[in-house]
Design a protein around this motif. Structure first.
Motif, PDB file in Angstrom:
ATOM      1  N   CYS A 281      -1.877  32.549 -35.114  1.00 35.58           N
ATOM      2  CA  CYS A 281      -0.779  31.897 -34.381  1.00 35.58           C
ATOM      3  C   CYS A 281       0.322  32.898 -34.023  1.00 35.58           C
ATOM      4  CB  CYS A 281      -0.192  30.740 -35.189  1.00 35.58           C
ATOM      5  SG  CYS A 281      -1.338  29.350 -35.328  1.00 35.58           S
ATOM      6  N   ALA A 282       0.623  33.802 -34.956  1.00 37.18           N
ATOM      7  CA  ALA A 282       1.649  34.814 -34.672  1.00 37.18           C
ATOM      8  C   ALA A 282       1.212  35.702 -33.508  1.00 37.18           C
ATOM      9  CB  ALA A 282       1.912  35.662 -35.919  1.00 37.18           C
ATOM     10  N   ASN A 283      -0.063  36.049 -33.481  1.00 36.76           N
ATOM     11  CA  ASN A 283      -0.553  36.873 -32.371  1.00 36.76           C
ATOM     12  C   ASN A 283      -0.443  36.135 -31.043  1.00 36.76           C
ATOM     13  OD1 ASN A 283      -1.119  39.147 -33.867  1.00 36.76           O
ATOM     14  ND2 ASN A 283      -3.175  38.452 -34.407  1.00 36.76           N
ATOM     15  N   MET A 284      -0.715  34.841 -31.089  1.00 40.56           N
ATOM     16  CA  MET A 284      -0.561  34.036 -29.869  1.00 40.56           C
ATOM     17  C   MET A 284       0.898  34.063 -29.408  1.00 40.56           C
ATOM     18  SD  MET A 284      -2.910  30.817 -31.117  1.00 40.56           S
ATOM     19  CE  MET A 284      -2.646  29.724 -29.725  1.00 40.56           C
ATOM     20  N   MET A 285       1.781  33.942 -30.382  1.00 45.54           N
ATOM     21  CA  MET A 285       3.212  33.897 -30.068  1.00 45.54           C
ATOM     22  C   MET A 285       3.694  35.206 -29.442  1.00 45.54           C
ATOM     23  SD  MET A 285       5.764  31.893 -30.260  1.00 45.54           S
ATOM     24  CE  MET A 285       7.472  31.635 -30.706  1.00 45.54           C
ATOM     25  N   ILE A 286       3.221  36.317 -29.967  1.00 44.60           N
ATOM     26  CA  ILE A 286       3.636  37.621 -29.426  1.00 44.60           C
ATOM     27  C   ILE A 286       3.160  37.737 -27.972  1.00 44.60           C
ATOM     28  CG2 ILE A 286       3.340  40.120 -29.617  1.00 44.60           C
ATOM     29  CD1 ILE A 286       2.990  39.646 -32.693  1.00 44.60           C
ATOM     30  N   ASP A 287       1.907  37.363 -27.741  1.00 45.80           N
ATOM     31  CA  ASP A 287       1.382  37.408 -26.375  1.00 45.80           C
ATOM     32  C   ASP A 287       2.173  36.493 -25.444  1.00 45.80           C
ATOM     33  OD1 ASP A 287      -0.591  39.312 -26.324  1.00 45.80           O
ATOM     34  OD2 ASP A 287      -2.176  37.962 -27.004  1.00 45.80           O
ATOM     35  N   LEU A 288       2.484  35.320 -25.961  1.00 45.37           N
ATOM     36  CA  LEU A 288       3.193  34.322 -25.152  1.00 45.37           C
ATOM     37  C   LEU A 288       4.606  34.785 -24.804  1.00 45.37           C
ATOM     38  CD1 LEU A 288       3.355  31.415 -24.003  1.00 45.37           C
ATOM     39  CD2 LEU A 288       4.131  30.673 -26.253  1.00 45.37           C
ATOM     40  N   GLU A 289       5.321  35.293 -25.790  1.00 39.63           N
ATOM     41  CA  GLU A 289       6.677  35.790 -25.528  1.00 39.63           C
ATOM     42  C   GLU A 289       6.633  36.904 -24.482  1.00 39.63           C
ATOM     43  OE1 GLU A 289       9.208  33.547 -26.784  1.00 39.63           O
ATOM     44  OE2 GLU A 289      10.175  35.405 -27.401  1.00 39.63           O
ATOM     45  N   GLY A 290       5.624  37.744 -24.600  1.00 43.45           N
ATOM     46  CA  GLY A 290       5.475  38.812 -23.612  1.00 43.45           C
ATOM     47  C   GLY A 290       5.259  38.245 -22.217  1.00 43.45           C
ATOM     48  N   MET A 291       4.360  37.272 -22.113  1.00 40.34           N
ATOM     49  CA  MET A 291       4.090  36.648 -20.810  1.00 40.34           C
ATOM     50  C   MET A 291       5.378  36.090 -20.207  1.00 40.34           C
ATOM     51  SD  MET A 291       0.667  34.328 -21.492  1.00 40.34           S
ATOM     52  CE  MET A 291       0.466  33.645 -19.844  1.00 40.34           C
ATOM     53  N   ARG A 292       6.138  35.431 -21.080  1.00 45.10           N
ATOM     54  CA  ARG A 292       7.324  34.729 -20.600  1.00 45.10           C
ATOM     55  C   ARG A 292       8.297  35.688 -19.916  1.00 45.10           C
ATOM     56  NH1 ARG A 292       8.988  30.030 -21.460  1.00 45.10           N
ATOM     57  NH2 ARG A 292       7.552  29.667 -23.178  1.00 45.10           N
ATOM     58  N   ALA A 317      -0.945  41.612 -14.846  1.00 45.78           N
ATOM     59  CA  ALA A 317      -1.836  42.422 -15.686  1.00 45.78           C
ATOM     60  C   ALA A 317      -1.755  41.944 -17.137  1.00 45.78           C
ATOM     61  CB  ALA A 317      -1.450  43.896 -15.599  1.00 45.78           C
ATOM     62  N   TRP A 318      -0.550  41.703 -17.600  1.00 50.13           N
ATOM     63  CA  TRP A 318      -0.374  41.263 -18.990  1.00 50.13           C
ATOM     64  C   TRP A 318      -0.833  39.809 -19.157  1.00 50.13           C
ATOM     65  CZ3 TRP A 318       0.507  43.093 -23.739  1.00 50.13           C
ATOM     66  CH2 TRP A 318       0.901  42.188 -24.729  1.00 50.13           C
ATOM     67  N   SER A 319      -0.369  38.946 -18.253  1.00 49.99           N
ATOM     68  CA  SER A 319      -0.646  37.515 -18.409  1.00 49.99           C
ATOM     69  C   SER A 319      -2.139  37.229 -18.355  1.00 49.99           C
ATOM     70  CB  SER A 319       0.078  36.707 -17.326  1.00 49.99           C
ATOM     71  OG  SER A 319       1.459  36.933 -17.406  1.00 49.99           O
ATOM     72  N   GLY A 320      -2.838  37.927 -17.466  1.00 46.19           N
ATOM     73  CA  GLY A 320      -4.269  37.698 -17.319  1.00 46.19           C
ATOM     74  C   GLY A 320      -4.979  37.867 -18.644  1.00 46.19           C
ATOM     75  N   GLN A 321      -4.612  38.908 -19.372  1.00 44.49           N
ATOM     76  CA  GLN A 321      -5.297  39.166 -20.631  1.00 44.49           C
ATOM     77  C   GLN A 321      -4.695  38.378 -21.782  1.00 44.49           C
ATOM     78  OE1 GLN A 321      -5.557  43.513 -20.777  1.00 44.49           O
ATOM     79  NE2 GLN A 321      -7.533  43.200 -19.811  1.00 44.49           N
ATOM     80  N   ALA A 322      -3.367  38.262 -21.764  1.00 45.61           N
ATOM     81  CA  ALA A 322      -2.701  37.576 -22.878  1.00 45.61           C
ATOM     82  C   ALA A 322      -3.106  36.096 -22.923  1.00 45.61           C
ATOM     83  CB  ALA A 322      -1.187  37.705 -22.736  1.00 45.61           C
ATOM     84  N   TYR A 323      -3.166  35.456 -21.769  1.00 42.51           N
ATOM     85  CA  TYR A 323      -3.517  34.031 -21.733  1.00 42.51           C
ATOM     86  C   TYR A 323      -4.925  33.835 -22.297  1.00 42.51           C
ATOM     87  CZ  TYR A 323      -3.633  29.250 -19.764  1.00 42.51           C
ATOM     88  OH  TYR A 323      -3.694  27.890 -19.593  1.00 42.51           O
ATOM     89  N   LYS A 324      -5.807  34.737 -21.942  1.00 47.32           N
ATOM     90  CA  LYS A 324      -7.179  34.644 -22.441  1.00 47.32           C
ATOM     91  C   LYS A 324      -7.220  34.824 -23.964  1.00 47.32           C
ATOM     92  CE  LYS A 324      -9.823  37.713 -20.884  1.00 47.32           C
ATOM     93  NZ  LYS A 324     -10.451  38.711 -20.022  1.00 47.32           N
ATOM     94  N   ARG A 325      -6.475  35.811 -24.440  1.00 48.90           N
ATOM     95  CA  ARG A 325      -6.445  36.036 -25.892  1.00 48.90           C
ATOM     96  C   ARG A 325      -5.866  34.817 -26.612  1.00 48.90           C
ATOM     97  NH1 ARG A 325      -4.587  41.663 -24.638  1.00 48.90           N
ATOM     98  NH2 ARG A 325      -2.459  40.898 -24.711  1.00 48.90           N
ATOM     99  N   ILE A 326      -4.831  34.229 -26.023  1.00 54.28           N
ATOM    100  CA  ILE A 326      -4.199  33.049 -26.625  1.00 54.28           C
ATOM    101  C   ILE A 326      -5.221  31.921 -26.728  1.00 54.28           C
ATOM    102  CG2 ILE A 326      -2.509  31.203 -26.144  1.00 54.28           C
ATOM    103  CD1 ILE A 326      -0.657  33.449 -25.041  1.00 54.28           C
ATOM    104  N   CYS A 327      -5.960  31.716 -25.664  1.00 51.77           N
ATOM    105  CA  CYS A 327      -6.962  30.639 -25.678  1.00 51.77           C
ATOM    106  C   CYS A 327      -8.080  30.929 -26.679  1.00 51.77           C
ATOM    107  CB  CYS A 327      -7.547  30.437 -24.281  1.00 51.77           C
ATOM    108  SG  CYS A 327      -6.375  29.701 -23.146  1.00 51.77           S
ATOM    109  N   ASP A 328      -8.494  32.170 -26.748  1.00 49.39           N
ATOM    110  CA  ASP A 328      -9.557  32.527 -27.704  1.00 49.39           C
ATOM    111  C   ASP A 328      -9.124  32.185 -29.127  1.00 49.39           C
ATOM    112  OD1 ASP A 328     -11.089  33.481 -25.667  1.00 49.39           O
ATOM    113  OD2 ASP A 328     -10.695  35.609 -26.048  1.00 49.39           O
TER     114      ASP A 328
END
Ligand SMILES: Cc1cc2nc3c(=O)[nH]c(=O)nc-3n(C[C@H](O)[C@H](O)[C@H](O)COP(=O)(O)OP(=O)(O)OC[C@H]3O[C@@H](n4cnc5c(N)ncnc54)[C@H](O)[C@@H]3O)c2cc1C
Lengths: 375, 393
Positions: A281-292, A317-328
């Motif tokens: 969950c923390a990893n998802m949050m880091i990716d999400l904050e970055g996307m935002r 570039a970031w969102s494309g990968q971060a969103y996928k990682r979040i979903c995974d």
């Protein structure tokens, strides 16, 4: 420096969230994936009543006169709700008309768009060419006071429900190339052949063949030639909006996951108390904050009329990968329940992949970034 | 939403930039070299020079030797200095100590410490970790026993950075061994030149003398150096750590931007096996990816700075800042070395000798950055508990 939306924007977001929660529940979203049309007129009419198709259209043309950041705020919520239908694709067309259309074209089209009566879409990429535009093959040859358009376009969103398509083509006068222009083509025009493309998210994408389609000269967007740079700019705006949509989706995936891991009990404890899950969950949050914040930066610059090409590329570039990682990770946290067709999670994880491709995937964006950093 | 810096902030940035041109930071001698956190090396001389400019205390109140400015101004100055590779190691953690003194200190403490810190007459280290208390700070065993107007401190600290270079130390010790673990801890401001204190530098894996061990034997510390209330040291330490995570990592984007620029220059000018490196798609993609992540890091740092400037808590935001900054730092070090290639180990005296030396060092040192200041695992747990409200295990 101010990282917050204005009160009005927060209000818009809240209205959108509440509206979509009742009017666009996930069952509807799922149904629309299987539905041929992919959206209901009833919902579209309600959206039109809220004025959203005209959110960024100036008041003089019957719109609300909102800013680009307003649109970003709204689109983020639409992404959160997985709103099906032609809103996004039409918004890109709207931006094109607003930025590049002649006074006459704006006068004629914008009020209809604002009222929800006219739906647009855009036809840019082609088999074998993405969004670089340099290799477009679609041709528009001037013949008298008409253009004859020939070529094939890919990933034309909602081509089946759009009234007008904005087709990017190379203009030719007397055999002389004159760069790239945008043409307003009625989707029912003679010689337009639309074929659905199957996508991973079940969104409505089409291959559209233009077989000698004749359009009057007045359907060329703008008074002078559009040019590649202007089209590029449009693609960049659409890219920022796509990132906002992805951000909303990613936020919803985060929220769903947090709720679930707090409730789901195994070994007598909520799984959210287990560190492996907490760190997912923390990893998802880091990716999400970055996307935002890379998305907001690009959006703010775009709205502020500053150059934003690099920021848009970075955000995508970031969102494309971060969103996928979040979903995974969300799937991993949900266990088998999230693997069911009628669960909400697949709606997002499938979109995450489709959206990664949309308007250029991360590698495509990084090719641009590489140039921007001086390589 | 508005991501512009204010006129005042831009003015300060310009001043700092001009200062860096007139007095190039690399001409100041360093006691600890730049370890790649983003904030440069440790230099008493440079820190002293900044003190003269008033730039160590930008956001502190004027009555304590500060400039009465904002935290955002403090951040902007640090960011600009970081881009110029200025050595800020010696004082940046002082910001966290100063915040603690300003929030929890007595009037006398503020008068005694802040003006001297502002002029770099004294530097601080932080003495938290112990052999038995790394991530688990609650396990702190160093004892402080009250004896009249004094506390007598016995115990051992390990890993404090720069305790051999700083005069003072923010020290965590147990004052009530009978209370529950979290309730019996207190923080002290300790002069490490006091009788009974022994500070030994420890040579780190990269060969630098950056951290230390501290032995405390019947060290008498006057009660006026107790910071905050007795047995209530933990919230203070957590807040100080929050600040420490931020100030210690918020310059990643600025410091590493320079590294990236130099790698780009190297790639643009170099060939391998007869091919220009700049035509290598893998290399281009790698550098672009780093540039993307630096932007992400930059925006997250700005967001935390914005919150801090408003006086808001950054309890989990600082952990987001730290994890991203540290893992990105490791990626840059590793990717940089890969791009420079194996031959970079041999070359000497070439145009790229400095770049080579830097990346060899960063590559080794970057193992430590995701440990120092709280490991990435601890940060992730903080994000999960504080940021997402997940239940404790
Ligand atoms: C370069 C450097 C500079 C430092 N500077 C200072 C300083 O100035 N002042 C100071 O006081 N200290 C300093 N430290 C010490 C630092 O704070 C500690 O190293 C750190 O908190 C970890 O403690 P430890 O090394 O004892 O590792 P441990 O706590 O033993 O951890 C070992 C491993 O176990 C994991 N682990 C431990 N507990 C948990 C848990 N609850 N959940 C999940 N995983 C866990 C850790 O994440 C790590 O992977 C520094 C360290 C380094 C490397």
């Amino acid at each position: 420096m101010d990282f917050a939306f204005t009160e009005e924007q927060e209000m818009l977001r809240k209205i959108a969230r509440d509206f979509l929660a009742t009017e666009c529940p996930k069952d509807t979203v799922r149904k629309m994936i299987k539905d041929e049309k992919g959206h209901t007129t009833e919902l579209w009419n309600k959206i039109a009543e809220l004025g959203w198709p005209g959110l960024i259209i100036p008041e003089q043309f019957g719109g609300i006169g909102g800013s680009f950041l307003d649109a970003v705020a709204l689109v983020e919520e639409l992404g959160r709700a997985c709103l099906p239908g032609p809103f996004h694709s039409s918004l890109m067309g709207t931006l094109a008309v607003m930025r590049l259309g002649s006074a006459r074209q704006q006068q004629e089209l914008l009020p209809k768009i604002a009222s929800g009566k006219l739906i647009l879409t855009s036809a840019f990429s082609e088999p074998g060419t993405g969004y670089e535009l340099d290799h477009l093959e679609c041709q528009a040859s001037a013949e008298g006071n008409e253009y004859v358009i020939s070529g094939t376009k890919l990933f034309v969103e909602n081509a089946h429900v759009a009234d007008l398509m904005l087709c990017a083509a190379r203009t030719k006068h007397d055999g002389r190339q004159e760069g790239i222009d945008l043409f307003l083509v009625e989707s029912g025009a003679k010689g337009v052949i639309r074929q659905p493309i199957e996508t991973i998210a079940g969104d409505k994408q089409y291959q559209v063949a233009f077989q000698g389609v004749r359009v009057p000269e007045g359907n060329r967007l703008g008074e002078t030639h559009t040019g590649k740079d202007n089209i590029r700019k449009l693609v960049e705006l659409a890219t920022v909006l796509k990132c906002a949509e992805m951000l909303g989706g990613a936020q919803q995936v985060m929220d769903m996951t947090v709720t679930y891991v707090k409730e789901r009990v195994q070994f007598d404890h909520p799984i959210g108390s287990l560190q492996a899950i907490q760190h997912h969950c923390a990893n998802m949050m880091i990716d999400l904050e970055g996307m935002r914040y890379v998305t907001y930066l690009a959006a703010w610059k775009a709205g502020d009329n500053q150059p934003f090409a690099k920021e848009a590329a970075v955000a995508k570039a970031w969102s494309g990968q971060a969103y996928k990682r979040i979903c995974d990770l969300a799937h991993q946290c949900h266990g088998a329940i999230g693997f069911c067709e009628d669960h909400d999670l697949p709606l997002y994880s499938r979109r995450a992949k489709t959206y990664e491709f949309a308007l250029g995937d991360s590698r495509f964006q990084r090719r641009f970034v590489a140039k921007e950093i001086g390589l | 939403m508005d991501f512009r810096f204010s006129e005042q902030e831009e003015k300060l940035r310009q001043e700092v930039r001009e200062f860096c041109q007139k007095e190039p930071p690399e001409t100041f001698p360093c006691e600890i070299e730049d370890e790649g956190y983003g904030f440069g090396g440790w230099s008493r001389a440079f820190t002293t020079r900044l003190g003269q400019k008033g730039w160590l205390s930008i956001a502190w109140p004027k009555e304590y030797g500060g400039m009465g400015g904002t935290t955002m101004e403090r951040f902007v100055a640090a960011e600009e200095l970081a881009y110029h590779r200025a050595p800020q190691y010696g004082h940046l953690f002082g910001d966290a100590v100063a915040t603690g003194v300003l929030r929890y200190g007595t009037e006398d403490q503020k008068q005694e410490f802040l003006p001297r810190m502002a002029k770099a007459e004294i530097l601080f280290s932080t003495g938290l970790s112990e052999p038995g208390a790394g991530s688990d700070l609650l396990n702190t065993a160093t004892r402080a026993i009250k004896d009249g107007d004094y506390y007598v401190i016995n115990g051992q600290k390990i890993w404090p950075t720069g305790a051999h270079l700083a005069e003072w130390c923010l020290l965590l010790a147990r004052t009530d061994p009978d209370a529950p673990k979290s309730r019996g801890l207190s923080t002290f401001l300790v002069d490490v030149r006091s009788p009974g204190v022994t500070v030994n530098p420890i040579v780190d894996m990269a060969g630098a003398k950056s951290f230390t061990e501290i032995f405390l034997e019947d060290v008498r510390v006057h009660k006026k150096y107790l910071l905050g209330q007795e047995n209530r040291g933990l919230p203070l330490v957590f807040e100080a750590l929050e600040g420490d995570r931020f100030w210690g990592r918020c310059l990643r984007h600025a410091g590493s931007k320079r590294d990236l620029e130099e790698l780009v220059e190297y790639v643009n000018e170099s060939k391998y096996d007869g091919h220009r490196l700049k035509d290598n798609q893998t290399i281009r993609d790698t550098l672009a990816e780093l540039a993307v992540e630096l932007e992400v890091s930059r925006m997250l740092n700005y967001k935390a700075a914005w919150l801090l400037n408003k006086g808001a808590s950054i309890s989990w935001e600082s952990s987001v800042v730290k994890v991203l900054a540290d893992e990105l730092g490791q990626k840059i070090a590793s990717a940089g070395l890969d791009i420079l290639g194996p031959e970079i180990q041999l070359e000497d005296g070439s145009k790229w000798a400095r770049l080579r030396k830097r990346f060899l060092f960063l590559y080794v040192f970057c193992r430590g950055i995701s440990l120092a200041g709280g490991t990435s695992e601890i940060q992730r747990t903080t994000i999960a508990l504080r940021g997402l409200g997940l239940p404790r295990s």
